[in-house]
Design a protein around this motif. Structure first.
Motif, mmCIF file in Angstrom:
data_model
loop_
_atom_site.group_PDB
_atom_site.id
_atom_site.type_symbol
_atom_site.label_atom_id
_atom_site.label_comp_id
_atom_site.label_asym_id
_atom_site.label_seq_id
_atom_site.Cartn_x
_atom_site.Cartn_y
_atom_site.Cartn_z
ATOM 1 N N VAL A 104 0.855 -1.177 0.000
ATOM 2 C CA VAL A 104 0.000 0.000 0.000
ATOM 3 C C VAL A 104 0.895 1.232 0.000
ATOM 4 C CG1 VAL A 104 -0.196 0.102 2.515
ATOM 5 C CG2 VAL A 104 -2.011 1.080 1.111
ATOM 6 N N GLY A 178 -3.600 4.474 -0.707
ATOM 7 C CA GLY A 178 -4.379 3.832 0.346
ATOM 8 C C GLY A 178 -5.026 2.537 -0.062
ATOM 9 N N THR A 179 -4.878 2.132 -1.335
ATOM 10 C CA THR A 179 -5.478 0.903 -1.836
ATOM 11 C C THR A 179 -4.501 -0.255 -1.695
ATOM 12 O OG1 THR A 179 -6.763 2.150 -3.468
ATOM 13 C CG2 THR A 179 -6.533 -0.220 -3.831
ATOM 14 N N VAL A 180 -4.888 -1.312 -1.034
ATOM 15 C CA VAL A 180 -4.068 -2.518 -0.943
ATOM 16 C C VAL A 180 -4.062 -3.192 -2.315
ATOM 17 C CG1 VAL A 180 -3.781 -4.747 0.191
ATOM 18 C CG2 VAL A 180 -4.639 -2.796 1.489
ATOM 19 N N ILE A 226 -3.758 2.452 4.942
ATOM 20 C CA ILE A 226 -4.856 1.850 4.183
ATOM 21 C C ILE A 226 -6.121 2.696 4.278
ATOM 22 C CG2 ILE A 226 -6.434 -0.113 4.047
ATOM 23 C CD1 ILE A 226 -4.131 -1.898 4.955
#
Length: 332
Positions: A104, A178-180, A226
């Motif tokens: 992330v 912030g996106t896994v 995240i």
């Protein structure tokens, strides 16, 4: 140097060893790969301190993008010159033969997690090649929170918390900070903020053959970065261009970059007066015409059009697929 007029600029790719990489980039780019190493990334426009792209041809051959930003700020960036001291995008080809770490990137406003001089990282991918093992993991599954995500990491079952899909060539995927995310078995072109801040959440318990030990994780920083509302990320639906809907479409439009894709075999305009643009040939071949000079531009080639160059014509010799990348004038 500053008395040399700018022209369409091509840069030498900078190859990066990655334990998850392969050898497919040697069939995409003209520069030979280092021997006997898995190469995961080719940085083709990088204004980074230790990895500054160098001009490949012409009167400015050997000069770095960093030098050009210092010597030609107005000619290179035009109306954007006052906003940037370094080129704000980092552009790469990625060969993800093996799976990347689950990772992330922080957003720009998470200052506590960003080293001085860096930014957060929002990025986007255009899928170029796939295999039967191809899979993209983007975003979490509904109902995932910090507690059950940490438990999944401890129990080596994090994949149960990740949304995924099987990509196909041409897919465009937007990865907001912030996106896994992670991916495997896929070659992509990547557009991102000029940042190298990545936090590893999980690395599949593998050993780095160079170091002889596992790579370091940053679980706490990753979880702090995240956005748990980023769930179920899928390929975007391209938006046809109103003027040329049959050949041109917009893939991405965010505060950091805009990207269009043109596919066709007839000449078309590229570039913009008083703004820099980047061109990426994903397929086919042709030539870029500027003033009295033609620049061959074939599959895998990338050109930066300085703001002083403005509009010019791309003339296909066969059906081509070309990306054009812009930096927004007024980020929202």
């Amino acid at each position: 140097m500053s008395n040399i007029p700018l022209y369409p600029l091509q840069f030498k790719p900078i190859y990066q060893y990655r334990l998850w990489g392969g050898r497919k980039l040697e069939r995409l780019l003209s520069k030979p790969l280092p021997k006997d190493k898995p190469i995961g990334e080719a940085w083709i426009l990088s204004d980074r301190k230790n990895h500054a792209s160098k001009v490949k041809k012409g009167d400015l051959k050997g000069y770095t993008i960093t030098q050009l930003m210092e010597e030609y700020p107005n000619e290179l960036m035009g109306r954007l010159a006052n906003r940037f001291t370094r080129f704000p995008l980092l552009l790469k080809f990625l060969d993800c033969k093996e799976v990347l770490s689950v990772q992330v990137h922080p957003s720009d406003n998470q200052k506590a997690y960003i080293p001085k001089g860096e930014t957060g990282k929002t990025e986007a991918w255009v899928v170029l090649q796939t295999t039967k093992e191809s899979r993209i993991y983007a975003g979490l599954k509904d109902g995932t929170n910090e507690q059950n995500l940490r438990k999944a990491i401890e129990n080596d079952c994090i994949v149960k918390k990740l949304h995924s899909f099987v990509p196909k060539s041409g897919d465009a995927i937007f990865i907001q900070s912030g996106t896994v995310h992670t991916l495997v078995g896929t070659v992509v072109f990547e557009i991102q903020e000029n940042s190298d801040v990545t936090f590893r959440l999980y690395d599949w318990n593998r050993i780095d053959p160079k170091a002889g030990k596992p790579r370091k994780l940053q679980v706490d920083d990753a979880i702090a970065s995240i956005d748990f509302e980023q769930v179920g990320i899928c390929p975007i639906e391209p938006l046809p261009d109103p003027k040329t809907p049959d050949t041109k479409e917009q893939l991405f439009n965010c505060r950091y970059f805009l990207v269009w894709r043109t596919t066709g075999d007839l000449p078309f305009k590229v570039g913009k007066t008083n703004e820099p643009r980047v061109l990426v040939c994903l397929d086919g071949k042709g030539k870029l015409n500027y003033l009295e000079t033609s620049y061959p531009m074939n599959k895998g080639d990338v050109f930066l059009l300085p703001a002083s160059v403005g509009e010019c014509m791309y003339e296909p010799e066969e059906t081509v697929t070309l990306l054009e990348i812009a930096i927004p004038r007024n980020p929202s």
